[in-house]
Design an enzyme around this catalytic site. Structure first.
Site, short mmCIF file in Angstrom:
data_model
loop_
_atom_site.label_atom_id
_atom_site.label_comp_id
_atom_site.label_asym_id
_atom_site.label_seq_id
_atom_site.Cartn_x
_atom_site.Cartn_y
_atom_site.Cartn_z
N ARG A 152 47.60 -126.58 10.18
CA ARG A 152 47.40 -125.53 9.82
C ARG A 152 48.95 -125.29 10.21
O ARG A 152 49.63 -124.32 10.11
CB ARG A 152 46.64 -124.66 9.93
CG ARG A 152 46.67 -122.88 9.97
CD ARG A 152 45.15 -122.53 9.82
NE ARG A 152 44.73 -122.24 11.02
CZ ARG A 152 43.14 -121.72 11.11
NH1 ARG A 152 42.65 -121.67 10.20
NH2 ARG A 152 43.29 -121.57 12.42
N LYS A 254 49.34 -118.60 10.14
CA LYS A 254 48.91 -117.67 11.04
C LYS A 254 49.71 -117.10 11.77
O LYS A 254 49.96 -117.36 13.11
CB LYS A 254 47.91 -118.37 12.16
CG LYS A 254 46.23 -117.97 11.87
CD LYS A 254 45.65 -118.43 13.28
CE LYS A 254 44.54 -117.95 13.89
NZ LYS A 254 43.59 -117.22 13.61
N GLU A 290 39.62 -110.55 3.38
CA GLU A 290 38.53 -111.20 4.68
C GLU A 290 38.77 -109.77 5.47
O GLU A 290 39.15 -109.22 5.29
CB GLU A 290 39.14 -112.40 5.03
CG GLU A 290 40.79 -112.03 5.18
CD GLU A 290 41.23 -113.34 6.36
OE1 GLU A 290 40.82 -114.05 6.80
OE2 GLU A 290 42.37 -113.52 5.59
C1 LIG Z 1 42.50 -116.85 12.35
C2 LIG Z 1 41.55 -116.64 11.19
C3 LIG Z 1 40.97 -116.72 9.94
C4 LIG Z 1 39.88 -118.12 10.89
O1 LIG Z 1 40.12 -119.32 11.27
P1 LIG Z 1 39.58 -119.76 11.75
O2 LIG Z 1 40.90 -121.41 11.71
O3 LIG Z 1 37.80 -120.63 11.28
O4 LIG Z 1 39.52 -119.53 13.09
C5 LIG Z 1 40.14 -115.83 9.71
N1 LIG Z 1 41.11 -114.76 9.31
C6 LIG Z 1 41.99 -114.59 9.68
C7 LIG Z 1 43.14 -113.35 9.64
C8 LIG Z 1 42.89 -115.43 11.07
O5 LIG Z 1 43.59 -114.97 11.21
#
Ligand SMILES: *Cc1c(COP(=O)(O)O)cnc(C)c1O
Length: 407
Positions: A152, A254, A290
């Site tokens: 990622r 991210k 989300e």
């Molecule tokens: C990091 C994150 C997640 C969750 O990702 P994981 O890989 O499950 O930890 C979900 N939404 C956002 C906006 C994030 O930054």
């Protein structure tokens, strides 16, 4: 050159005594000022104009390490705050070079950056988050799908015009960070060591362009539960004014740039007693996406739905794992648009993420109306939480090959 060759000796696995480390890091400091890579492959021969932007690292000095297992930590009351630990991992890459060179552990502490670094001026940066757990079945630690975090980060780096560490480099660095900070891993069942990799444009730049140098680093902190509610169900507020992401934007990676813009919505919601907000799609304002840092699932009958990741939703590793675990339990899982109507008429709602685990949602407030959902012992979210955490902690056998041992 004698010092540079000592920098190469950092290859020693983390079994080194304090003295060896001090030597190694002393070498690191000098190596940074000279060619940055010590011949580690990839990034060497930093040009002088980039040199000034290199973060300066403190030498590793373990003399004040207290090996009593997290010192005077109160393991029973861990929240999601930062507890500084002993070491961090740092690795660099400069313009024109194939990739990152070998990184090194150093004492955890402040770093120095040029005021004109790409990260400070234009937000060229990514983060990751994963956890190391003390194993239940034997000594040692477990990571959960760390290669997925590495991949990622690579996807995000491509989007943000940055070089990224290889999957092997990333996972190796995570392991080193865990082992170096092992006394900070909470005892089994009390929490986890949260690991925070960062990839930043550390090089100096003035005009808008990718930075000429990048720094990958990892620090760690012991953590307990993310929400102050602990494992209890949370209340969410549907946000109608602010959006987290837009089509064509960076919501699917991210990047650090995604998070400060949502602080306002999050703070407002918190001041009204909500744990977090739920974002709507920015085009129709009708589909839920989300929360600020976790993905969303809704259960209705025997069907689980979660918003499809098409660029505006962060593709969570927990999300993907939960999809698989729900299917294993015989549920139909759909990745699709999830409308506000789907949400408010659901039987169960829950959030997933590394930090939050699987957190049940007891209410969602939308346009002044509060909708309630099933919570408690007999819910799908609780079962999924139990299955996931028992794999992560080594309580249940990992039939999926998701965990990585750190010894
Ligand atoms: C990091 C994150 C997640 C969750 O990702 P994981 O890989 O499950 O930890 C979900 N939404 C956002 C906006 C994030 O930054």
């Amino acid at each position: 050159m004698a010092v540079l060759s000592s920098a190469k000796r950092v290859l020693l696995p983390w079994a080194s005594n304090g003295h060896a480390l001090a030597t190694v890091s002393g070498g690191l400091r000098v190596a940074l000022g000279t060619d940055g890579g010590g011949g580690g492959g990839g990034c060497s021969l930093l040009q002088s104009r980039w040199r000034s932007s290199l973060p300066q690292l403190d030498p590793v000095d373990r003399s004040d390490d207290d090996n009593s297992g997290g010192g005077d930590m109160d393991w029973d009351n861990l929240g999601f705050g930062l507890t500084p630990t002993d070491y961090m991992y740092v690795m660099r890459c400069s313009k024109g070079e194939g990739g990152f060179s070998r990184g090194e552990l150093s004492r955890y502490g402040n770093i120095e950056l040029s005021p004109s670094s790409g990260i400070l001026n234009y937000g060229q940066g990514l983060f990751e988050g994963l956890k190391a757990y003390a194993r239940a079945d034997r000594a040692g630690y477990m990571l959960f799908r760390p290669e997925e975090n590495a991949r990622r980060m690579q996807t995000g780096a491509e989007r943000m015009c940055m070089p990224a560490p290889s999957v092997e480099q990333f996972v190796h660095a995570v392991k080193q960070t865990v082992l170096a900070n092992r006394r900070w891993v909470p005892p089994q069942g009390k929490g986890a060591l949260y690991i925070r990799p960062l990839l930043i444009g550390s090089g100096a730049i003035l005009g808008l362009a990718p930075a000429p140098e990048y720094t990958f680093m990892i620090y760690a902190s012991p953590v307990g539960t993310y929400f102050k509610e602990g494992m209890a169900a949370i209340n969410l507020l549907v946000e109608e004014e602010f959006h987290r992401a837009m089509p064509g934007g960076t919501g699917g990676v991210k990047t650090i740039a995604n998070y400060a813009p949502v602080l306002k919505a999050q703070m407002d919601a918190k001041s009204r007693g909500f744990a977090d907000v739920l974002y709507l799609d920015s085009v129709h304002k009708r589909y839920v996406e989300e929360a600020s840092s976790c993905n969303l699932f809704v259960l209705k009958g025997g069907t689980v739905a979660t918003p499809a990741t098409a660029g505006t939703i962060l593709p969570g590793i927990t999300r993907r794992s939960i999809i698989e675990l729900a299917r294993d339990r015989g549920y139909q899982v759909e990745e699709r648009l999830v409308s506000i109507d789907d949400l408010v008429s659901a039987d169960e709602v829950f959030c997933t993420g590394t930090a939050v685990g699987v957190t049940p949602v007891s209410t969602v407030t939308y346009q002044g109306t509060r909708y309630e959902f099933r919570t408690g012992e007999d819910t799908l979210s609780r079962k999924l939480y139990n299955t996931l955490t028992s794999i992560q902690m080594g309580v249940a056998e990992d039939k999926k090959g998701w965990t990585v041992a750190v010894d």
